[in-house]
Design a protein around this motif. Sequence first.
Motif, PDB file in Angstrom:
ATOM      1  N   LEU A  19       0.969  -1.317   0.033  1.00  8.97           N
ATOM      2  CA  LEU A  19       0.026   0.021  -0.031  1.00  8.97           C
ATOM      3  C   LEU A  19       0.892   1.294  -0.012  1.00  8.97           C
ATOM      4  O   LEU A  19       0.647   2.170  -0.849  1.00  8.97           O
ATOM      5  CB  LEU A  19      -0.867  -0.074   1.199  1.00  8.97           C
ATOM      6  CG  LEU A  19      -2.017  -0.942   1.183  1.00  8.97           C
ATOM      7  CD1 LEU A  19      -2.698  -0.902   2.588  1.00  8.97           C
ATOM      8  CD2 LEU A  19      -2.843  -0.692   0.051  1.00  8.97           C
ATOM      9  N   TRP A  20       1.803   1.173   0.777  1.00  5.92           N
ATOM     10  CA  TRP A  20       2.572   2.403   1.017  1.00  5.92           C
ATOM     11  C   TRP A  20       3.457   2.472  -0.356  1.00  5.92           C
ATOM     12  O   TRP A  20       3.451   3.741  -0.936  1.00  5.92           O
ATOM     13  CB  TRP A  20       3.743   2.284   1.954  1.00  5.92           C
ATOM     14  CG  TRP A  20       4.823   3.395   2.216  1.00  5.92           C
ATOM     15  CD1 TRP A  20       4.647   4.533   2.652  1.00  5.92           C
ATOM     16  CD2 TRP A  20       6.120   3.580   1.642  1.00  5.92           C
ATOM     17  NE1 TRP A  20       5.592   5.359   2.592  1.00  5.92           N
ATOM     18  CE2 TRP A  20       6.828   4.628   1.737  1.00  5.92           C
ATOM     19  CE3 TRP A  20       6.819   2.417   0.865  1.00  5.92           C
ATOM     20  CZ2 TRP A  20       7.959   4.960   1.461  1.00  5.92           C
ATOM     21  CZ3 TRP A  20       8.150   2.808   0.618  1.00  5.92           C
ATOM     22  CH2 TRP A  20       8.557   3.932   0.780  1.00  5.92           C
ATOM     23  N   THR A  31       2.411   1.498  -3.464  1.00  6.31           N
ATOM     24  CA  THR A  31       1.609   1.994  -4.590  1.00  6.31           C
ATOM     25  C   THR A  31       1.524   3.664  -4.411  1.00  6.31           C
ATOM     26  O   THR A  31       1.283   4.386  -5.333  1.00  6.31           O
ATOM     27  CB  THR A  31       0.477   1.289  -4.491  1.00  6.31           C
ATOM     28  OG1 THR A  31      -0.176   1.389  -3.158  1.00  6.31           O
ATOM     29  CG2 THR A  31       0.557  -0.197  -4.707  1.00  6.31           C
ATOM     30  N   LYS A  32       1.327   4.113  -3.169  1.00  8.29           N
ATOM     31  CA  LYS A  32       1.042   5.631  -3.106  1.00  8.29           C
ATOM     32  C   LYS A  32       2.471   6.305  -3.349  1.00  8.29           C
ATOM     33  O   LYS A  32       2.315   7.111  -4.217  1.00  8.29           O
ATOM     34  CB  LYS A  32       0.929   5.803  -1.427  1.00  8.29           C
ATOM     35  CG  LYS A  32      -0.599   5.364  -1.023  1.00  8.29           C
ATOM     36  CD  LYS A  32      -0.744   5.765   0.316  1.00  8.29           C
ATOM     37  CE  LYS A  32      -2.129   5.386   0.724  1.00  8.29           C
ATOM     38  NZ  LYS A  32      -2.296   5.597   2.355  1.00  8.29           N
TER      39      LYS A  32
END
Length: 102
Positions: free
Chosen positions: A27-28, A30-31
């Motif tokens: 998630l981190w 992809t951000k």
Amino acid sequence: MTSEGKIGLKRALFWCVTAAVSVLLLLWLTKAVGLGLGLLLVVVLLAGYAIFLIGMPLFFWIIGEASYRTFLKPYVRVWRIRRIRNRRLWDEAAARHRSDSL
């Protein structure tokens, strides 16, 4: 609990923690990648606009100069030559007319 059960529980716990950390990192990541791609897109767009704003006037300058050299300059040269030749022919005709009338 047997030692095999404890080992299996440790392995399951290890894989669960690894999966949770992987999801959080993903998630981190992809951000971060999305932010990086967004910034890259902004840079590419700004570079494109700069090239457009600098390149288009330069392009029109080059095309105008090439058109002048190809079309207008020879036309002006021929026009001047014809004007000089026409004046000379008129002067010769006037001289012939003066000599005929004497």
